[in-house]
Design an enzyme around this catalytic site. Structure first.
Site, PDB file in Angstrom:
ATOM      1  N   HIS A   1       3.739  -3.548  59.805  1.00 34.76           N
ATOM      2  CA  HIS A   1       3.982  -3.141  58.422  1.00 34.76           C
ATOM      3  C   HIS A   1       4.937  -1.952  58.454  1.00 34.76           C
ATOM      4  O   HIS A   1       4.927  -1.173  59.410  1.00 34.76           O
ATOM      5  CB  HIS A   1       2.634  -2.737  57.816  1.00 34.76           C
ATOM      6  CG  HIS A   1       2.638  -2.441  56.353  1.00 34.76           C
ATOM      7  ND1 HIS A   1       3.076  -1.246  55.845  1.00 34.76           N
ATOM      8  CD2 HIS A   1       2.241  -3.186  55.294  1.00 34.76           C
ATOM      9  CE1 HIS A   1       2.940  -1.261  54.525  1.00 34.76           C
ATOM     10  NE2 HIS A   1       2.443  -2.424  54.164  1.00 34.76           N
TER      11      HIS A   1
ATOM     12  N   CYS B   1       6.264  -5.839  53.007  1.00 36.78           N
ATOM     13  CA  CYS B   1       6.512  -4.606  53.769  1.00 36.78           C
ATOM     14  C   CYS B   1       6.560  -4.911  55.266  1.00 36.78           C
ATOM     15  O   CYS B   1       6.095  -4.105  56.090  1.00 36.78           O
ATOM     16  CB  CYS B   1       5.446  -3.535  53.493  1.00 36.78           C
ATOM     17  SG  CYS B   1       5.382  -3.045  51.781  1.00 36.78           S
TER      18      CYS B   1
ATOM     19  N   GLN C   1      -5.728  -3.958  57.679  1.00 33.56           N
ATOM     20  CA  GLN C   1      -6.146  -5.313  57.290  1.00 33.56           C
ATOM     21  C   GLN C   1      -7.415  -5.766  57.988  1.00 33.56           C
ATOM     22  O   GLN C   1      -7.884  -6.882  57.759  1.00 33.56           O
ATOM     23  CB  GLN C   1      -5.021  -6.318  57.604  1.00 33.56           C
ATOM     24  CG  GLN C   1      -3.786  -6.130  56.764  1.00 33.56           C
ATOM     25  CD  GLN C   1      -4.022  -6.432  55.286  1.00 33.56           C
ATOM     26  OE1 GLN C   1      -4.938  -7.164  54.915  1.00 33.56           O
ATOM     27  NE2 GLN C   1      -3.199  -5.863  54.428  1.00 33.56           N
TER      28      GLN C   1
ATOM     29  N   LYS D   1      -8.379  -1.464  50.679  1.00 32.09           N
ATOM     30  CA  LYS D   1      -8.344  -2.815  51.242  1.00 32.09           C
ATOM     31  C   LYS D   1      -9.734  -3.235  51.719  1.00 32.09           C
ATOM     32  O   LYS D   1      -9.905  -4.297  52.298  1.00 32.09           O
ATOM     33  CB  LYS D   1      -7.346  -2.889  52.397  1.00 32.09           C
ATOM     34  CG  LYS D   1      -5.904  -2.702  51.906  1.00 32.09           C
ATOM     35  CD  LYS D   1      -4.925  -2.906  53.022  1.00 32.09           C
ATOM     36  CE  LYS D   1      -3.557  -2.387  52.673  1.00 32.09           C
ATOM     37  NZ  LYS D   1      -2.813  -3.266  51.760  1.00 32.09           N
TER      38      LYS D   1
ATOM     39  N   ASP E   1      -3.366   0.121  63.790  1.00 32.47           N
ATOM     40  CA  ASP E   1      -3.277   0.099  62.333  1.00 32.47           C
ATOM     41  C   ASP E   1      -4.296  -0.937  61.851  1.00 32.47           C
ATOM     42  O   ASP E   1      -4.048  -2.136  61.911  1.00 32.47           O
ATOM     43  CB  ASP E   1      -1.845  -0.274  61.918  1.00 32.47           C
ATOM     44  CG  ASP E   1      -1.731  -0.530  60.421  1.00 32.47           C
ATOM     45  OD1 ASP E   1      -2.741  -0.360  59.704  1.00 32.47           O
ATOM     46  OD2 ASP E   1      -0.635  -0.905  59.982  1.00 32.47           O
TER      47      ASP E   1
HETATM   48  N1  PMP Z   1      -0.667  -1.408  57.518  1.00 33.24           N
HETATM   49  C1  PMP Z   1      -0.927  -2.659  57.104  1.00 33.24           C
HETATM   50  C2  PMP Z   1      -1.059  -3.747  58.128  1.00 33.24           C
HETATM   51  C3  PMP Z   1      -1.044  -2.923  55.746  1.00 33.24           C
HETATM   52  O1  PMP Z   1      -1.303  -4.157  55.327  1.00 33.24           O
HETATM   53  C4  PMP Z   1      -0.902  -1.865  54.818  1.00 33.24           C
HETATM   54  C5  PMP Z   1      -0.996  -2.116  53.324  1.00 33.24           C
HETATM   55  N2  PMP Z   1      -0.290  -3.230  52.884  1.00 33.24           N
HETATM   56  C6  PMP Z   1      -0.664  -0.598  55.305  1.00 33.24           C
HETATM   57  C7  PMP Z   1      -0.550  -0.393  56.661  1.00 33.24           C
HETATM   58  C8  PMP Z   1      -0.525   0.578  54.398  1.00 33.24           C
HETATM   59  O2  PMP Z   1      -1.703   0.809  53.725  1.00 33.24           O
HETATM   60  P1  PMP Z   1      -1.748   1.872  52.529  1.00 33.24           P
HETATM   61  O3  PMP Z   1      -0.589   1.604  51.663  1.00 33.24           O
HETATM   62  O4  PMP Z   1      -3.054   1.598  51.893  1.00 33.24           O
HETATM   63  O5  PMP Z   1      -1.682   3.210  53.149  1.00 33.24           O
END
Ligand code: PMP
Length: 417
Positions: A134, A375, A214, A237, A211
């Site tokens: 991401h 993203c 998910q 999430k 990270d």
């Molecule tokens: N890493 C992953 C794999 C994600 O899916 C996301 C959110 N789409 C993020 C990081 C970022 O999360 P947040 O915007 O809640 O900080």
């Protein structure tokens, strides 16, 4: 009863998906005159009533600033906030609650680590990422590269969407200073072999940041068993409010790393000629924290634990299998990311239909999916697509909603075909 115990009431054990759905008032609403089929859970999950109740109780009965300790409300708020930290520690099976830093989300957790690593980086240093990261796990490292000259290496993704583990292993060299990898790909749902990556990294003496945005609400976690150095998660999430997340970091890292932000809470003593910092985790939590968010996160973890995360994950897996079977049968539809194991995400492209057009048609039917690059632009480039349509499921979704998704795709196919 302690303040923490008061606001984290045990959710009753539900036995049927219908009972679980009843805990989520948002699922009973309509959009565009149709019952909402919410299939965008990888972007953000809905909140169950016990989480909203915990937030309300906090706001009405407990709100005050934390760690100020001069009156009963502040004591209660502090107990609830620190109770949420203990809850998060138990969720991750960290060695101690002091290894849990509250942040705004996975993005801030990763930025915190990246900003605090400068002293370890030189022009020869390397950071190893993967092609499926991401942007939150790419851009902070590019910023670190700008500050320190460190290089970014990228482990490739196979056609199936699986990480090329052999290639990743070959990239673990003398200059590698950190591996930062997603536990679960948000764009494909593919689950990475993070325990194996940690094992390989440990042999080379390289720290690993996972990270877990998910994964944290879908996969039982044990950071000690995984052997990672850092684990980042986002509350929204995993059925908690937005604006709250956590970073797990092994204690020696929190001792070594300089503070991320400066201000109140993170200090022991301030003089104009110098400041003594507070002990971790407070050293990394400058300013008044998101107290209600942390309490909501703890309540969400309690909710998931009360229903059994393994059981909820099994429901999600069954939905994934059903959705894969239903969508695979649609002519012109190609699923991106077929490698097992997967979490409950189906990302796909349709011949001759732009993902945004498909998303709009489904929206008219009340079916909420995500369309775009998720993203994860480098991953889209890897597969030669501008974006995908992504349906992502939670235990509260149903086969009927998946049928409505498939029906909407068929409608779009006829319109554009
Ligand atoms: N890493 C992953 C794999 C994600 O899916 C996301 C959110 N789409 C993020 C990081 C970022 O999360 P947040 O915007 O809640 O900080």
């Amino acid at each position: 009863m302690s303040a923490a115990a008061e606001i984290f009431p045990r959710a009753a054990k539900a036995t049927r998906v219908a009972d679980l759905r009843a805990d989520f008032p948002a699922l009973a609403t309509q959009v565009n005159g149709k019952p909402l089929a919410y299939l965008d859970n990888a972007a953000s999950t809905q909140r169950p009533q016990p989480v909203m109740d915990a937030l309300r109780r906090y706001e009405v009965e407990m709100h005050a600033n934390v760690h100020r300790g001069l009156h009963a409300r502040s004591d209660q708020a502090t107990a609830a906030f620190e109770g949420a930290r203990k809850r998060t520690c138990a969720w991750l099976n960290a060695a101690s609650a002091e290894e849990i830093v509250f942040t705004r989300g996975a993005t801030e957790s990763i930025n915190l680590v990246a900003r605090c690593m400068d002293a370890r980086m030189g022009a020869d240093s390397e950071i190893l990422l993967t092609q499926m990261e991401h942007h939150s796990n790419i851009v902070p490292w590019q910023q670190l590269r700008e500050r320190t000259g460190a290089r970014i290496r990228v482990a490739p993704v196979l056609d199936s969407g699986a990480l090329d583990l052999k290639a990743l292993e070959r990239l673990i060299g003398r200059n590698l200073k950190l591996i930062a990898v997603a536990h679960v790909s948000n764009a494909m749902g593919v689950i990475n072999p993070v325990a194996e990556i940690c094992r390989m990294a440990r042999q080379a003496g390289v720290p690993v940041l996972i990270d877990g945005a998910q994964a944290a609400g879908h996969i039982p976690l044990d950071v000690q068993e995984l052997g990672c150095d850092f684990y980042a998660l986002s509350g929204h999430k995993m059925y908690a409010p937005t604006g709250i997340g956590a970073l797990y970091a092994r204690r020696p890292w929190l001792e070594e790393m300089p503070p991320f932000l400066g201000g109140g809470e993170m200090i022991l003593e301030v003089r104009f000629d110098g400041t003594r910092y507070n002990a971790p985790p407070h050293k990394f939590e400058a300013g008044t924290p998101n107290i209600s968010g942390a309490i909501g996160l703890g309540a969400a973890m309690d909710y998931l634990a009360a229903h059994g995360l393994e059981r909820l994950a099994a429901i999600e897996h069954e939905l994934l299998e059903y959705a894969t079977e239903r969508l695979d049968g649609i002519p012109g539809l190609r699923i991106i990311g077929t490698a097992a194991p997967k979490s409950a995400v189906v990302s796909f492209v349709m011949e001759d239909i732009h993902p945004h057009d498909l998303g709009t048609i489904l929206d008219h039917e009340g079916v909420a999916i995500r369309a775009g690059h998720h993203c994860a632009m480098p991953l889209m480039e890897r597969f030669g697509v501008p974006g995908t349509s992504r349906a992502s499921f939670s235990f509260y979704n149903t086969r009927d909603e998946i049928d409505r998704l498939a029906g909407g795709i068929e409608t779009a196919r006829k319109l554009f075909g």
